[in-house]
Structures are given as structure tokens and as C-alpha cells.
Design a protein around this motif. Structure first.
Motif, mmCIF file in Angstrom:
data_model
loop_
_atom_site.group_PDB
_atom_site.id
_atom_site.type_symbol
_atom_site.label_atom_id
_atom_site.label_comp_id
_atom_site.label_asym_id
_atom_site.label_seq_id
_atom_site.Cartn_x
_atom_site.Cartn_y
_atom_site.Cartn_z
ATOM 1 N N ARG A 64 0.850 -1.201 0.000
ATOM 2 C CA ARG A 64 0.000 0.000 0.000
ATOM 3 C C ARG A 64 0.882 1.247 0.000
ATOM 4 N NH1 ARG A 64 -3.767 0.522 4.722
ATOM 5 N NH2 ARG A 64 -5.517 -0.130 3.460
ATOM 6 N N ARG A 77 -4.678 16.784 1.095
ATOM 7 C CA ARG A 77 -5.346 15.742 0.304
ATOM 8 C C ARG A 77 -4.475 14.489 0.358
ATOM 9 N NH1 ARG A 77 -5.907 14.364 -5.471
ATOM 10 N NH2 ARG A 77 -4.077 15.624 -5.877
ATOM 11 N N VAL A 78 -5.135 13.369 0.649
ATOM 12 C CA VAL A 78 -4.400 12.098 0.730
ATOM 13 C C VAL A 78 -4.886 11.196 -0.398
ATOM 14 C CG1 VAL A 78 -3.899 10.080 2.172
ATOM 15 C CG2 VAL A 78 -4.251 12.304 3.244
ATOM 16 N N VAL A 79 -3.959 10.643 -1.140
ATOM 17 C CA VAL A 79 -4.327 9.658 -2.171
ATOM 18 C C VAL A 79 -3.735 8.320 -1.733
ATOM 19 C CG1 VAL A 79 -4.156 8.982 -4.591
ATOM 20 C CG2 VAL A 79 -4.308 11.419 -3.983
ATOM 21 N N ARG A 80 -4.657 7.403 -1.446
ATOM 22 C CA ARG A 80 -4.198 6.072 -0.983
ATOM 23 C C ARG A 80 -4.295 5.088 -2.131
ATOM 24 N NH1 ARG A 80 -7.488 4.057 4.089
ATOM 25 N NH2 ARG A 80 -5.668 3.131 5.046
ATOM 26 N N SER A 81 -3.255 4.319 -2.326
ATOM 27 C CA SER A 81 -3.309 3.279 -3.367
ATOM 28 C C SER A 81 -3.195 1.922 -2.702
ATOM 29 C CB SER A 81 -2.153 3.437 -4.341
ATOM 30 O OG SER A 81 -2.205 4.706 -4.924
ATOM 31 N N GLY A 82 -4.036 1.023 -3.133
ATOM 32 C CA GLY A 82 -4.006 -0.321 -2.572
ATOM 33 C C GLY A 82 -4.971 -0.494 -1.431
ATOM 34 N N PRO A 83 -4.882 -1.557 -0.691
ATOM 35 C CA PRO A 83 -3.767 -2.512 -0.715
ATOM 36 C C PRO A 83 -3.820 -3.422 -1.946
ATOM 37 C CG PRO A 83 -5.384 -3.202 0.906
ATOM 38 C CD PRO A 83 -5.858 -1.902 0.360
ATOM 39 N N PHE A 219 -1.364 6.712 6.703
ATOM 40 C CA PHE A 219 -2.303 6.179 5.701
ATOM 41 C C PHE A 219 -1.697 5.059 4.851
ATOM 42 C CE2 PHE A 219 -4.514 10.010 6.932
ATOM 43 C CZ PHE A 219 -5.829 9.548 6.987
ATOM 44 N N LYS A 221 0.334 2.674 6.227
ATOM 45 C CA LYS A 221 0.598 1.508 7.095
ATOM 46 C C LYS A 221 -0.451 0.408 6.902
ATOM 47 C CE LYS A 221 1.341 0.277 11.937
ATOM 48 N NZ LYS A 221 2.535 -0.532 11.793
ATOM 49 N N ARG B 60 -7.080 6.546 12.405
ATOM 50 C CA ARG B 60 -6.932 6.866 10.988
ATOM 51 C C ARG B 60 -8.280 7.310 10.408
ATOM 52 N NH1 ARG B 60 -3.310 2.556 7.875
ATOM 53 N NH2 ARG B 60 -5.193 1.320 7.752
ATOM 54 N N ILE B 68 -9.141 15.393 3.129
ATOM 55 C CA ILE B 68 -9.710 14.693 1.957
ATOM 56 C C ILE B 68 -8.874 13.440 1.706
ATOM 57 C CG2 ILE B 68 -10.253 14.922 -0.508
ATOM 58 C CD1 ILE B 68 -9.969 18.056 0.085
ATOM 59 N N VAL B 69 -9.548 12.292 1.708
ATOM 60 C CA VAL B 69 -8.835 11.042 1.433
ATOM 61 C C VAL B 69 -9.456 10.378 0.213
ATOM 62 C CG1 VAL B 69 -8.155 8.788 2.343
ATOM 63 C CG2 VAL B 69 -8.285 10.746 3.877
ATOM 64 N N GLU B 70 -8.636 10.148 -0.812
ATOM 65 C CA GLU B 70 -9.115 9.464 -2.020
ATOM 66 C C GLU B 70 -8.479 8.082 -2.058
ATOM 67 O OE1 GLU B 70 -7.828 11.960 -5.209
ATOM 68 O OE2 GLU B 70 -8.743 13.718 -4.297
ATOM 69 N N ASN B 71 -9.290 7.099 -2.380
ATOM 70 C CA ASN B 71 -8.762 5.732 -2.472
ATOM 71 C C ASN B 71 -8.724 5.320 -3.931
ATOM 72 O OD1 ASN B 71 -8.435 4.926 0.362
ATOM 73 N ND2 ASN B 71 -10.627 5.334 0.439
ATOM 74 N N GLU B 72 -7.635 4.745 -4.323
ATOM 75 C CA GLU B 72 -7.569 4.251 -5.704
ATOM 76 C C GLU B 72 -6.939 2.853 -5.698
ATOM 77 O OE1 GLU B 72 -3.459 6.320 -7.210
ATOM 78 O OE2 GLU B 72 -5.292 7.444 -7.563
ATOM 79 N N GLY B 73 -7.431 2.061 -6.625
ATOM 80 C CA GLY B 73 -6.886 0.705 -6.783
ATOM 81 C C GLY B 73 -7.078 -0.172 -5.569
ATOM 82 N N HIS B 74 -8.127 0.100 -4.806
ATOM 83 C CA HIS B 74 -8.278 -0.730 -3.610
ATOM 84 C C HIS B 74 -8.944 -2.055 -3.954
ATOM 85 C CE1 HIS B 74 -12.467 0.904 -3.051
ATOM 86 N NE2 HIS B 74 -11.913 1.822 -3.795
#
Lengths: 258, 479
Positions: A64, A77-83, A219, A221, B60, B68-74
Motif C-alpha cells: 500500500r 489531500r491524501v491519495v491512498r493506493s491499494g492494498p 495512511f 501503514k 486513521r 480529503i482522502v481518495e482511495n484508488e486501486g483498492h
């Protein structure tokens, strides 16, 4: 007020560190003026991975990453990829490639800003960076420690930066905050001081650690329950039954001493 | 999904993962099909499953609300399992019985296997069917809190000859439940006597089955029907008549009785002209005048006595309307009524009665009620105590109670007191009653076959009173 401390004096105060090359001071301690510095965007990158287990052929890895962008102090702004669930022949899987890809992506997203990365050797990506974005890359090593604990009393309490060898710096970013080891590409102490004052001006500091990078850690972890969900998903959806990596020490000595 | 997770002390722990949703008060069955046995459990508390990393995830999530939290590829599959794990709960359950080879037992030493058992939620009707209890006179006291539309049907005959207690904070709905029970009893031909201190048991429509007695108007007691010990006891206990004065009036009473001229008027006249100490005369005259002013004691023989109201082939509710009466007169009226009622029951001239006493401690000593509880079965009296102060009733009364209905209490002292005097364990009691919404009660005891049920009582519009009079009523109506 004497704002500069002689590097030679520090080497004398901390002979063991100096001998081992941990504290190879190349210059004087320079105070950082936290009131100066222009308004710039800050971004931070962090990735994490967990080895879920293995079967006869592969390791199964959960990856992740989190990219954090901060603009105008309060706009985060947070962009999270995965897991992402991957199978790989090596236990580190594609973690390293993912981390570098993310740094490059962030570097292309902002310009004239600061990109914070977590303890990475910046020389690995130097050739891949596109210079026209004009971002300053700072690699922050939070696990850096001196053997001699007196180091905290030797260095000044106010924000400062001191040059170690090869573009490596020691800095205290907030009064009484922890001292961190930083790497900046091709930077002199003057440039480093300027970049760090911009960082202090544009980011919040939590015990001397940049909040943007802290958020990226938070974010990115992978928590134990997420690893459990991934194992469950592997088993239920992919019908893959994996075993945890064998720990000889734990097997021989038990959970208490292993 | 529901699964047997563990056992700590008396409590079984069941793991609940979404989409299952079990609430406090619900029933679960742990079955070991091969051996034809199962345990019936009731959920008394719900806790979150403790998982590694839960604190970090909650922090969290809290942080994610600020930015703002964007999720991609989850990965939706991992996310779904993750949601299930973090939303999982542990249901703390208490054993309410066991079903062994088709027979229901209240308790068992059997502890089911975690591996071979299945857990499922069961409805109250399923519990009733496994218990095999038939309702002779079925009656719905409301609907189950956890099963809207699922009526709680009880056997009305289980109230007969039993001691019942209705407890709850002000405005919780205890009077409404009492009225529901009164109405059901009357509809089934029973005779009810209600000590109605707030005049709330009179019906809004005219009905010959509901009679309201107003002291001094349609409730008067003939002086001839009052025995000397009762009369003396009233003067002594209610009007604080000194011993010397009691001796004088006792002598005068006997003299008039012998001569055949005993009446309230003659008693007063005889005292006025008797050769007795002036202080004693004044004390006696003052008290007799006070008694006379109550308007409930008369020398005339009323056409219909208070007891006659119960002599009907149909069901009947006689309520004693006491609002506006002073504390002394209220006690006087109740003492005289109860005296006549008990005499009639003792002599067998009256059919068994259901007595509803609201805030009983306000007008009779607890020793009086304890004595009544001891004799109630022989007298043919079924008792209902309705109060908002749990400690106003004695431990003896709680111990003797057959069924108990408890509405919401939030005060720890009240809950601690109730856990000491009722059959329910303190954990169950705390979990149930401290979270009960308005008009909902915990019903337990003989009426529910000793299975604690959380019941939403039915609203009733047949009765006039019982509503809270508000000064700012118009302001409330705006919202």
C-alpha cells in the motif's frame, strides 16, 4: 546570542560517533530562520508492505502507498493506493519499484515545492527525476540515532541544520523537537537551510517531524487486521492456502524468548 | 455469521460478524445437531471484538474525517473482509435453558463444543414453542423490542393469585401498562380494584364495567359498617388521638352499643355531654368533626355499598379517585375501603379481586402490605404494586413477587437495589433496563415463564388521565 557551534567541538564532545563516522561533521551548525521562506506546496510519499505468507512457489505480499499533498497550510489531500495483493518470488516483491514510481508521480504533480520521502537513498532516483518541476526532494531518516545519548544536550535547542558528509544533514526542525537526518540532492548548507525554512513555514511539525510525512506513514501503514483480511481473501476468493514465513528462533525458543 | 467464541464465567461469548445483527435481549440457539441438544442463550451485552491494530484504524478513520482522502486501486475483497473484521462484535450471553432430546430444561451442565456447534438467532415464538407452554387466556402486552410486529402474548391466568410489581421512572409508561392489564382483566370478566391517586383510571367513554368512586359523592361508608377496632385505629393512627382519650371514647362506644343507640351523631352528642375531662372532650370532638368533614362517614345506609360495585356477572374495574384528597383523608378512605374489601374476601362473599396499588407506600405502612402479601393467596387477592421508587417496597415484597415489569432506570443506585432483590443477575439487569427506550419494559417472572423479555408496551387511549399537563404545551406543539 552565539548561533553557530563549532563542528570540531562537537567531534570532540562525541568522539565515539566521530570515530565510527556516524558524526562526520563537514561544517558549522547553522540556525534555521523559521519566519522566512516562501509559500510552497508540500508533498509526502510513503509505502508499506507485509509478507502474508508463502506457498510452494511464491511469496504473497500486501502493498500500500499513500501520497499526501499539502497546500496553503490547511488544504490536505491524501491519495491512498491499494492494498495490492501480489505474488512474487522475492519477499520484498515490487515494494521498491512502487515506492520510486510514487515519488516520481508526486514530483510530476507539484512544482516548486518540497517532496518528502521516508529514508530513501535519493541517488537511486536522481537520474529519473525531471528537473523542470523544480521540486526539492528531502529524504527523512527518522530512525537515525546516536550511540552517545549526550548528543541531544550538545546540539542547540533551536531549529538548526548541520552538514554531515555527502549531501546529508542533521537538523532540528522545531524548538526542542527530535533531531532528524536528512538527505537533499546536490544541496549546500545554505540551500538546505533555505529549503528547511520553507518546510517549517509550510508544514506543521509534530515533535520536530513533518506532519505531511507523518500522515503518509499513517495512511500507508498496513495494519494487522488488514493483513488478516488479505489472508482471508486469498483463501476464500483465490483458494490459496499460505503458510506464514517460518521463524526458526520462535520455533526453537517459543514466543516468549523467540 | 454467528459462532461460539468463548466462555467466561457464566457468560458465553458469541462472535458476530456482519451482516448479522443481534441486539441486547435477543435470543440465540447453539445447536449440536448430531447429539440433538442445544443451548438457549440471551444476549445481555455487546462489545466490539478486540483486534490488533484497531486503535490505529480508528485514529486513521477519525483523521480521514478532517482531510480529503481518495482511495484508488483498492481491493474490494480485502476491504470487505476488513470491514467484517473491524465491525465484528462479541455478544455476551447468559444461558436461559437447554433443549436436550426435545425436552426443555432451565439449566444444564453441558458446555457445547466450539467446533461442532452452529449458532443462530431465534425468535421468541420459537422459544415459546420449545418450552411447550400453552396460554389459557392469551393476551398481548405489547411487541418485542427487537422484533417489531412480534407480539408478546402471555397467559392472563398467570396474573391470578400472584404478586406483580411494575417499576419505572416518572413518565416511563408504568401506568399505561397497568391500565393495559386492567383492561385485559376486565374484558375477561375479572374484578379489579384500583387505588387511583391521580384519577387516571376512569375511561373516556361511558362503560358500566368501569366505575369511578369519588369520596364523599358516590363513595360513603356507613358508620354501622365500621367496627370499633377499626374506628379506634383510625383515631389513634391517623388522627394521633392520645391513649387517655381512646379509653374514654372506647367506654362511650361500648355504652351506646349496649343501649342500641350507636351512631356517629349519638357518639358525638354523648361525648359532648359526658362527664369527662374537658381537654379529652375537646380532643375527641375536634377529631370527630374532622372525620365528619370528610363527608365519607354517614349514619345512613347507602343504597349501594362500595363492595356491591364488585358484585357483577361481568368484569369490573372499581377505581378509587383520590386526587385532591389530603394525605390524612386519603389514608382514611383507603383504610376503610381495604378493611371492607378484606372482610368480604375473608368471608368468601366476594370473588377474588385484582388490586392495583400505585405508590402504595404513600398511604399504608409496608407492614400492612407485607401482611397482605402473606395472606393474599388465601384471601383471593392478586396484587399489583406500581411505583417509581424501587426502594419504597420492602425486600420481602420483592422476594415474594411472581412477575416483575421494569421500565427504564438510569440511576446506578436504583439498578443496584433491583439487582439485589430480583432474580435477575446484575449484569443482565444493568444491560437491559439502563438502555430501555420510553414505554419499553423488561418483563420477567411467572408471566414470561421466567425468560426476561424486552417489551414495547401498547399505547392506550381508552383512559382519561395519565397525561402530563404542561404549561408550555403550545411551545412543544410547534416542534
Amino acid at each position: 546570542m552565539n548561533t553557530e557551534t563549532n563542528a570540531g567541538l562537537l567531534s570532540k564532545e562525541l568522539p565515539r560517533e566521530a570515530e565510527k563516522g556516524i558524526l562526520d561533521l563537514a561544517g558549522n551548525i547553522v540556525p534555521i530562520n523559521s519566519d522566512s521562506g516562501e509559500e510552497v506546496p508540500i508533498a509526502a510519499v510513503d509505502s508499506s508492505f507485509v509478507v502474508l505468507g508463502q506457498d510452494n512457489e511464491n511469496f504473497y505480499i500486501l502493498l500500500r502507498s499513500a501520497l499526501v499533498f499539502r497546500k496553503n497550510q490547511n488544504n490536505i489531500r491524501v491519495v491512498r493506493s491499494g492494498p495490492f495483493l501480489l505474488s512474487s518470488e522475492s519477499s520484498e516483491g515490487h515494494f521498491h519499484e512502487m515506492e520510486i514510481d510514487n515519488i516520481l508521480r508526486v514530483n510530476e504533480t507539484i512544482s516548486n515545492g518540497i517532496v518528502l520521502v521516508d529514508g530513501l537513498d535519493l541517488k537511486e532516483i536522481e537520474s529519473k527525476l525531471k528537473s523542470y518541476h523544480k521540486n526539492f526532494l528531502i529524504s527523512v531518516d527518522k530512525v537515525f540515532q546516536f550511540e552517545n545519548m549526550r548528543v541531544f544536550s550538545v546540539f542547540p535547542k533551536y531549529p538548526f541544520v548541520v552538514n554531515l558528509k555527502d549531501n546529508t544533514f542533521l537538523a532540528r526542525l522545531s524548538p526542542n523537537g527530535f533531531i532528524v537526518k536528512l538527505s537533499l540532492l546536490n544541496s549546500s548548507i545554505t540551500e538546505a537551510c533555505k529549503v528547511l525554512s520553507m518546510l517549517i513555514r509550510n508544514d506543521e511539525l509534530s515533535f520536530g517531524y513533518p506532519l505531511t510525512l507523518k500522515l503518509a506513514h499513517i495512511f500507508a501503514k498496513i495494519l494487522p487486521y488488514e493483513a488478516s483480511s488479505a489472508r482471508l481473501s486469498l483463501y476464500m476468493k483465490e483458494k490459496v492456502s499460505i503458510t506464514r514465513k517460518l521463524d526458526g528462533r520462535k520455533l526453537l525458543l517459543g514466543s516468549l524468548w523467540g | 455469521m454467528l459462532a461460539l467464541f468463548g466462555k467466561t464465567g457464566q457468560y458465553f461469548e458469541i462472535l458476530e460478524t456482519p451482516p448479522d445483527e443481534v441486539n441486547i435481549g435477543d435470543f440465540l440457539e447453539i445447536s449440536e445437531v448430531q447429539l440433538n441438544r442445544s443451548l438457549i442463550l440471551q444476549v445481555v451485552d455487546v462489545a466490539y471484538l478486540s483486534i490488533p491494530g484497531e486503535l490505529e484504524e480508528i485514529m486513521r478513520l477519525a483523521k480521514a474525517q478532517e482531510i480529503i482522502v481518495e482511495n484508488e486501486g483498492h481491493n474490494t475483497s480485502i476491504e470487505q473482509f476488513g470491514d467484517e473484521i473491524i465491525s465484528s462484535k462479541i455478544l455476551k450471553c447468559k444461558v436461559r435453558g437447554a433443549l436436550l432430546n426435545g425436552h426443555f430444561y432451565r439449566s444444564t451442565l453441558w458446555v457445547p463444543s466450539r467446533y461442532k456447534t452452529t449458532v443462530k438467532k431465534i425468535s421468541t415464538n420459537e422459544i415459546k414453542s420449545v418450552m411447550g407452554n400453552e396460554n389459557k387466556i392469551p393476551f398481548s402486552i405489547g411487541e418485542l423490542l427487537s422484533e417489531p410486529g412480534g407480539n408478546v402474548v402471555v397467559d392472563l391466568t398467570k396474573l391470578d393469585g400472584s404478586l406483580n410489581i411494575i417499576l419505572g421512572r416518572k413518565g416511563a409508561g408504568k401506568s399505561m401498562l397497568a391500565k393495559t392489564l386492567v383492561k385485559a382483566l376486565v374484558n375477561n370478566g375479572a374484578k379489579c380494584f384500583v387505588i387511583d391517586i391521580n384519577n387516571e383510571y376512569s375511561v373516556s367513554h361511558s362503560s358500566r364495567n368501569f366505575v369511578s368512586l369519588v369520596p364523599g359523592k358516590n363513595l360513603k361508608f356507613s358508620f354501622h359498617s365500621i367496627s370499633k377496632p377499626v374506628f379506634i385505629s383510625i383515631l389513634q393512627n391517623l388522627f394521633n388521638l392520645p391513649q387517655s382519650s381512646i379509653m374514654e371514647i372506647s367506654r362511650i362506644w361500648d355504652r351506646l352499643k349496649e343501649s342500641g343507640h350507636l351512631s356517629f351523631k349519638s357518639l358525638k352528642k354523648e361525648i359532648a355531654f359526658a362527664q369527662i375531662n374537658d381537654y379529652i372532650r375537646d380532643a375527641l370532638i375536634r377529631r370527630l368533626e374532622l372525620l365528619e368533614s370528610s363527608g365519607i362517614i354517614t349514619d345512613d345506609l347507602p343504597e349501594k355499598t362500595f363492595i356491591d360495585e364488585f358484585r357483577s356477572s361481568e368484569g369490573r374495574c372499581v377505581s378509587l379517585m383520590l386526587r385532591g384528597q389530603s394525605s390524612i383523608f386519603r389514608k382514611l378512605i383507603i383504610q376503610l375501603s381495604m378493611n371492607q374489601l378484606l372482610e368480604s374476601l375473608e368471608s368468601g362473599s366476594l370473588e377474588p379481586i385484582f388490586l392495583f396499588a400505585e405508590e402504595a407506600h404513600l398511604y399504608q405502612d409496608m407492614s400492612f402490605w407485607e401482611d397482605l402479601v402473606t395472606r393474599m393467596r388465601h384471601l383471593g387477592l392478586s396484587l399489583f404494586f406500581i411505583t417509581n421508587e424501587p426502594e419504597s417496597l420492602s425486600k420481602f415484597i420483592y422476594r415474594q413477587s411472581d412477575s416483575i415489569f421494569i421500565f427504564n432506570y438510569i440511576n446506578d443506585n436504583d439498578i443496584a437495589f433491583l439487582s439485589k432483590v430480583t432474580d435477575l443477575d446484575s449484569d443482565s439487569l444493568t444491560a437491559f433496563i439502563s438502555n430501555l427506550p420510553e414505554r419499553c419494559c423488561l418483563a420477567t417472572g411467572k408471566i414470561t415463564n421466567n425468560i426476561p423479555l424486552l417489551v414495547k408496551t401498547e399505547p392506550l387511549n381508552d383512559f382519561k388521565g395519565g397525561f402530563t399537563r404542561l404549561f408550555f404545551k403550545k411551545e412543544y406543539l410547534k416542534f
